[in-house]
Design an enzyme around this catalytic site. Structure first.
Site, PDB file in Angstrom:
ATOM      1  CE  LYS A  87     -66.140  33.785 107.755  1.00 15.22           C
ATOM      2  NZ  LYS A  87     -66.586  32.691 106.894  1.00 15.22           N
TER       3      LYS A  87
HETATM    4  O1  G3P Z   1     -68.608  33.153 102.641  1.00 14.53           O
HETATM    5  C1  G3P Z   1     -69.834  33.003 103.284  1.00 14.53           C
HETATM    6  C2  G3P Z   1     -70.582  31.904 102.654  1.00 14.53           C
HETATM    7  O2  G3P Z   1     -70.120  30.657 103.046  1.00 14.53           O
HETATM    8  C3  G3P Z   1     -72.039  32.013 102.716  1.00 14.53           C
HETATM    9  O3  G3P Z   1     -72.439  31.659 101.471  1.00 14.53           O
HETATM   10  O4  G3P Z   1     -73.975  30.845  99.803  1.00 14.53           O
HETATM   11  O5  G3P Z   1     -74.348  30.313 102.239  1.00 14.53           O
HETATM   12  O6  G3P Z   1     -74.715  32.612 101.384  1.00 14.53           O
HETATM   13  P1  G3P Z   1     -73.961  31.334 101.217  1.00 14.53           P
END
Ligand code: G3P
Length: 218
Positions: A87
């Site tokens: 990633k």
């Molecule tokens: O897949 C990316 C994720 O982990 C970010 O999610 O909820 O932190 O925006 P969030």
């Protein structure tokens, strides 16, 4: 439509795998930190533990931000397990690294994508996946799902092989919207996946079936 689980929590990964519908896992440094995984060796061992639980792709994120550091880390991560996808953030060095890694046959997931332009460059560099963050766009009063429609349209117009992986999925309705918008993959928290099962008519119907059965069989 593939389902990935967006966590580094081994219990949740096992639970999703047991459900029989899991296609992969995405992690990021924040999710690893949330599980208290620190130190290079522990992080690597954690990625290997995740790979042992699931059958599909497991995204492991580079920490370096310079080109040399990114490709070095990418090669180390990819060598950990055949299921690892490296990633890489959607930066200038990230795009260069994706190009290098994809030329070497290493699969990549371009993360922190917030625009069609970033997705275009990542796809042109040979990314296996691009990850637009829909929840974080919603957080800024910008429609995250709209970006999924636009990238899906762009990938289909130009026949890119890159898979559209909707990330920062926060709730069950996001998953349905990703399906409608043509995402290839949604990476979701376990609760959002399980929410797809919630329907009062299923609960009411099952209760009625069981009570009718009991009436005749007791
Ligand atoms: O897949 C990316 C994720 O982990 C970010 O999610 O909820 O932190 O925006 P969030």
């Amino acid at each position: 439509m593939k389902f990935f689980i967006d966590t580094a929590n081994l219990d949740q990964i096992r639970e999703a795998q047991d459900l029989g519908i899991l296609d992969g896992v995405t992690t990021n440094p924040s999710l690893m930190a949330k599980e208290g995984i620190k130190g290079d060796e522990n992080v690597k061992n954690h990625y290997k533990a995740i790979c042992d639980i699931v059958d599909g792709d497991v995204s492991a994120e580079v920490i370096a931000t310079d080109y040399e550091g990114m490709i070095k880390e990418g090669e180390i991560l990819a060598a950990l397990h055949p299921q690892i996808v490296v990633k890489v953030p959607a930066t200038r060095n990230g795009i260069k690294s994706i190009k290098y890694l994809s030329t070497k046959g290493i699969r990549t997931n371009c993360t922190l994508v917030f625009s069609v332009g970033q997705a275009l460059l990542a796809a042109k560099a040979g990314a296996t996946y691009v990850s637009p963050f829909i929840g974080r766009l919603d957080d800024t009063a910008t429609d995250g799902i709209d970006l999924i429609y636009k990238i899906a349209d762009m990938f289909s117009s130009y026949n890119f092989d890159t898979q559209l992986l909707a990330a920062s999925v926060r709730h069950t309705m996001h998953i349905i919207q990703c399906v409608e918008a043509g995402a290839d993959v949604a990476t979701c928290p376990l609760d959002a996946i399980l929410g797809l099962l919630n329907h009062p008519l299923t609960d009411i119907g099952l209760e009625k079936f069981l009570s009718d059965h009991k009436k005749l069989n007791s």
